[in-house]
Design a protein around this motif. Structure first.
Motif, PDB file in Angstrom:
ATOM      1  N   THR A 112      43.119  45.680  46.138  1.00  0.00           N
ATOM      2  CA  THR A 112      43.581  46.615  47.172  1.00  0.00           C
ATOM      3  C   THR A 112      44.453  45.985  48.258  1.00  0.00           C
ATOM      4  N   ASP A 113      44.406  44.682  48.441  1.00  0.00           N
ATOM      5  CA  ASP A 113      45.167  44.049  49.524  1.00  0.00           C
ATOM      6  C   ASP A 113      46.658  44.039  49.169  1.00  0.00           C
ATOM      7  N   PRO A 114      47.473  44.786  49.896  1.00  0.00           N
ATOM      8  CA  PRO A 114      48.906  44.851  49.560  1.00  0.00           C
ATOM      9  C   PRO A 114      49.638  43.532  49.781  1.00  0.00           C
ATOM     10  N   LYS A 115      49.038  42.610  50.526  1.00  0.00           N
ATOM     11  CA  LYS A 115      49.695  41.329  50.792  1.00  0.00           C
ATOM     12  C   LYS A 115      49.563  40.366  49.618  1.00  0.00           C
ATOM     13  N   LEU A 116      48.625  40.625  48.735  1.00  0.00           N
ATOM     14  CA  LEU A 116      48.429  39.733  47.594  1.00  0.00           C
ATOM     15  C   LEU A 116      49.309  40.191  46.436  1.00  0.00           C
ATOM     16  N   PRO A 117      50.197  39.339  45.931  1.00  0.00           N
ATOM     17  CA  PRO A 117      51.112  39.735  44.848  1.00  0.00           C
ATOM     18  C   PRO A 117      50.420  39.689  43.480  1.00  0.00           C
ATOM     19  N   VAL A 118      49.467  40.578  43.288  1.00  0.00           N
ATOM     20  CA  VAL A 118      48.697  40.615  42.052  1.00  0.00           C
ATOM     21  C   VAL A 118      48.614  42.056  41.563  1.00  0.00           C
ATOM     22  N   SER A 119      48.878  42.254  40.285  1.00  0.00           N
ATOM     23  CA  SER A 119      48.682  43.554  39.648  1.00  0.00           C
ATOM     24  C   SER A 119      47.526  43.406  38.665  1.00  0.00           C
ATOM     25  N   VAL A 120      46.450  44.171  38.875  1.00  0.00           N
ATOM     26  CA  VAL A 120      45.226  44.023  38.094  1.00  0.00           C
ATOM     27  C   VAL A 120      45.123  45.130  37.051  1.00  0.00           C
ATOM     28  N   VAL A 121      44.821  44.730  35.815  1.00  0.00           N
ATOM     29  CA  VAL A 121      44.572  45.679  34.731  1.00  0.00           C
ATOM     30  C   VAL A 121      43.126  45.512  34.277  1.00  0.00           C
ATOM     31  N   LEU A 122      42.330  46.553  34.433  1.00  0.00           N
ATOM     32  CA  LEU A 122      40.967  46.553  33.916  1.00  0.00           C
ATOM     33  C   LEU A 122      40.980  47.271  32.571  1.00  0.00           C
ATOM     34  N   ALA A 123      40.515  46.623  31.537  1.00  0.00           N
ATOM     35  CA  ALA A 123      40.448  47.229  30.202  1.00  0.00           C
ATOM     36  C   ALA A 123      38.995  47.224  29.751  1.00  0.00           C
ATOM     37  N   MET A 124      38.473  48.395  29.385  1.00  0.00           N
ATOM     38  CA  MET A 124      37.054  48.462  29.061  1.00  0.00           C
ATOM     39  C   MET A 124      36.751  49.659  28.166  1.00  0.00           C
ATOM     40  N   ARG A 125      35.572  49.634  27.600  1.00  0.00           N
ATOM     41  CA  ARG A 125      35.105  50.747  26.777  1.00  0.00           C
ATOM     42  C   ARG A 125      34.765  51.936  27.654  1.00  0.00           C
ATOM     43  N   GLU A 126      35.081  53.139  27.147  1.00  0.00           N
ATOM     44  CA  GLU A 126      34.911  54.329  27.964  1.00  0.00           C
ATOM     45  C   GLU A 126      33.445  54.672  28.217  1.00  0.00           C
ATOM     46  N   ASP A 127      32.529  54.238  27.340  1.00  0.00           N
ATOM     47  CA  ASP A 127      31.125  54.563  27.564  1.00  0.00           C
ATOM     48  C   ASP A 127      30.500  53.692  28.645  1.00  0.00           C
ATOM     49  N   PHE A 128      31.274  52.775  29.241  1.00  0.00           N
ATOM     50  CA  PHE A 128      30.791  51.979  30.359  1.00  0.00           C
ATOM     51  C   PHE A 128      31.485  52.365  31.672  1.00  0.00           C
TER      52      PHE A 128
END
Length: 760
Positions: A161-177
């Motif tokens: 969430t911090d806009p100052k950090l140059p990171v794009s996060v991708v969470l990939a997971m099973r839908e039943d979790f």
């Protein structure tokens, strides 16, 4: 995968396989747009749909290509070790691989928090660094009950969430979790707004994935059109619900869904049989000879198991019982731990695990604490379960037949009149029945009866009626739960009896109950019970519930009800307790604590472990130990839930009945020990410090065990709450929280030892 195959088999595609990966162009473009325009992206799908392959073979090459996005992509999918440390190591390796930094330059960041770490990496990496957290559900599986869980969540949420950090996060997971992501509620408000659900392959996509890899110049093969038509029908039928089983609200797809793992197994097998065909054609006749899609997939696994010896199959069966969970998902274990829980020498188990690894039924991963093993792909979950059930039943029938023959042979050779023959026959009968021994020590005259509650062997059933007990010792078949009842004209006491099998001994000391039981409390007799997950066939228990073990517990009293608001407020008024922490209290629906939780007869909530302990001590009581709590909750029957071995949502306040808050104590029936709300309503603090591996330690089997670490990592909670579902409220389920955590899900009750725990 066969050498030089156009197909990858069950292994996920990675950046080196992009020339073989087809059928996901549309999804690739959509996800690229998500990732490049949002700070956080959630990618989710059903198990086996191909999230990892899409990320590895399509998205990562596109993001990293010098002539395209030229971004640094850190791909992380291992969640067994310390997640923060492992994640930082992955990012460091990525920056070094792409020659953005030398290891020595990044070393000073090792001990920093995740936000500070990525702030430091900004001097070396692209803007943004793309952080892909694949198989993120496994983080919850391995770390939800770890002390550092919330610290990692807080740090990761700040990175997301911090806009100052140059990171794009991708969470990939099973839908039943997906429900596990509730921990980010309030921390990452926009998480679900930037999500993409990956669907199974449609037939046009599947056709690309089948045909294009084989038609490349490297291979130059083509499929007969008749075979493609058959594959379209049978690959769809292999996994698509039939019309009679499809929910009424769900219309048939225009293009039925294709299971990618099934497609890969079928195509790999076709290629294996056709790769030397001089006509370079993959033919329908070959497919028909192999039996079609369903048979190919089934035979794929069965062929691997048929190459195992009988001894190897037995070990594989026992290992599968732990490596596949009750949800049909995979669970990882260190080789050494797996050997211990299947009760075999590591040197005997390792070759079997290696054989299954080479066949891609299992995968291994080297860790600082040894080699870990897990299922290679969830697609095998149901296939393994079916094979395992059939194998165990066949083995049980073979064992009974062999033992019966042994008994007959011994009797014929030695003669019925021979005492030695009689002893051998008795021993063989005990083996055939898998019988252990119950020893009974009576300190007073009482009539004894024994009732069978549950056999854990699916081939056995309990007799409907209790049987009278005569004598001081008896053989009982196991594994099974029984109840021994001692009764006189004035009193009766029920004792739990668990018999594991041959060589297992259980002892019960029968004593009359105390003449007076404190008001508002119930009497739990002294004696041994089986603690932890006893059923290795359904594998419902989590890793921290195993291995089951015998525990001797002194006699004690326990509050019949959870401590209610009226009782706690009286303690506050008298100056013995501090008020509940309503202002800082966690609620899963993020509500302020109000009328839903503060009625006089509802259990007190929003108190931490020390507040609960202080209240009990002010009443000349204490918090129960974890062993005391489980013995009391399971009752003398050793039940999975206080009311029985079959779940009934009308008998406990759980999420199944739709209530979104606690109920007045005593709303639901008590168990046989006259204890109320031992499942659901509110989770309950107990005395023990949380130790995930405590059950595997020798001290867990000591009399009156107590986990006594410093408690800073967490304290145990038992019973589950109104928010928990069927599995979370089992009598063996172990929850935990930090000692200072307060929640609308958690309360407590008190316990007290008898003046003389072994006698009235």
């Amino acid at each position: 995968m066969t050498p030089h195959s156009p197909y990858k088999g069950l292994a996920p595609y990675d950046r080196h396989d992009q020339d073989k990966f087809f059928g996901r162009e549309h999804e690739k473009e959509l996800l690229l747009g998500h990732i490049l325009s949002n700070k956080t992206t959630l990618l989710y799908a059903a198990s086996g749909v191909g999230k990892s392959s899409l990320l590895g073979a399509a998205l990562m090459p596109e993001l990293e290509a010098l002539d395209k996005e030229n971004l640094d992509v850190a791909y992380h999918r291992s969640w067994i070790d310390d997640p923060a440390r492992a994640l930082k190591e992955t990012v460091k390796q990525t920056l070094c691989r792409r020659k953005k930094a030398a290891p020595a330059e990044l070393h000073p960041l090792d001990d920093s928090t995740l936000p500070d770490f990525f702030d430091g990496c900004a001097d070396y990496g692209s803007d943004p660094i793309v952080l892909i957290l694949d198989q993120f559900e496994e983080f919850f599986r391995y770390h939800t009950q770890q002390p550092a869980f919330f610290s990692f969540i807080d740090q990761l949420a700040e990175v997301m969430t911090d806009p100052k950090l140059p990171v794009s996060v991708v969470l990939a997971m099973r839908e039943d979790f997906l429900a596990e992501l509730s921990v980010f509620r309030g921390r990452v408000p926009e998480l679900l707004n930037h999500s993409y659900r990956l669907q199974k392959l449609t037939w046009p996509q599947a056709k690309e994935a089948i045909v294009k890899p084989a038609t490349q110049d490297t291979f130059g093969f083509h499929y007969e059109e008749a075979l493609l038509n058959t594959l379209q029908q049978e690959l769809s039928e292999a996994r698509e619900p039939s019309a009679e089983n499809r929910p009424l609200a769900v219309a048939p797809r225009a293009f039925p869904a294709i299971e990618g793992a099934y497609l890969q197994i079928v195509c790999t097998e076709l290629w294996r049989h056709e790769q030397h065909n001089p006509e370079r054609v993959i033919r329908k006749t070959t497919y028909d000879t192999l039996g079609g899609a369903k048979v190919i997939v089934k035979h794929y696994f069965e062929q691997i198991m048929s190459e195992c010896t009988r001894a190897e199959s037995r070990l594989a069966s026992r290992a599968f019982s732990f490596l596949v969970t009750e949800r049909g998902t995979k669970m990882a274990y260190p080789e050494e731990v797996l050997a211990k829980i299947v009760r075999v020498k590591r040197s005997k188990l390792q070759p079997v695990l290696e054989k299954l690894k080479n066949a891609r039924i299992l995968r291994d991963e080297a860790r600082p604490d040894g080699t870990w093993y897990e299922l290679y792909h969830d697609v095998f979950g149901q296939i393994i379960e079916a094979w395992n059930n059939a194998f165990r039943q066949q083995r049980w029938r073979r064992l009974k037949a062999g033992l019966a023959a042994s008994i007959a042979a011994c009797l014929c050779i030695l003669g019925v009149a021979s005492y030695q023959g009689y002893q051998i026959a008795q021993h063989n009968q005990r083996l055939a029945r898998n019988a252990g021994t119950l020893d009974i020590h009576q300190t007073t005259a009482a009539t004894l009866t024994l009732a069978c509650i549950r056999h854990y062997d699916p081939g056995r059933a309990c007799p409907p009626d209790p049987m009278p007990v005569k004598g001081t010792s008896m053989d009982l078949p196991g594994p099974a739960d029984y109840v021994l009842t001692a009764r006189t004209a004035d009193w009766s006491v029920d004792y739990p009896v668990y018999i594991h099998g041959v060589t297992h001994q259980m002892a019960v000391r029968v004593v009359p109950p105390p003449s007076r039981i404190p008001s508002g409390m119930a009497y739990i007799p002294a004696g041994r019970f089986r603690m932890g997950d006893k059923d290795l066939l359904d594998v419902k228990g989590l890793e921290n519930e195993r291995p089951s073990h015998d525990v001797e517990v002194a006699g004690f009293y326990m509050d019949t009800h959870e401590v209610i608001n009226a009782q706690y407020q009286q303690c506050v008024r008298e100056g013995g307790c501090t008020p509940p922490q309503h202002r800082s209290c966690y609620d899963p629906y993020e509500r302020q604590v109000g009328e839903s939780f503060v009625k006089e007869t509802q259990p007190v909530v929003c108190v931490d472990w020390q507040q609960a302990k202080t209240f009990c001590e002010s009443k000349d009581k204490r918090l129960p130990t974890e062993a005391e709590w489980e013995k009391a909750a399971a009752g003398p029957e050793g039940y999975l839930w206080p009311f029985g071995n079959a779940f009934d949502g009308t008998k406990a306040n759980t999420t199944e009945n739709g209530r979104d808050h606690s109920a007045p104590v005593g709303t639901y029936d008590a168990n046989k020990y006259k204890l109320y709300d031992m499942s659901g309503n509110v989770s309950e603090w107990v005395e023990d410090s949380y130790d995930k591996a405590f059950y595997a330690k020798p001290e867990a089997s000591h009399p009156n065990p107590l986990s006594q670490s410093d408690g800073k990592g967490g304290r145990v909670q038992r019973g589950g709450s109104w928010w928990h579902g069927i599995e979370g409220v089992r009598t063996t389920r172990r929850h935990w929280a930090r000692p200072h955590d307060v929640s609308t899900l958690v309360g407590f009750r008190c316990a007290k030892l008898l003046d003389n725990p072994l006698s009235p």
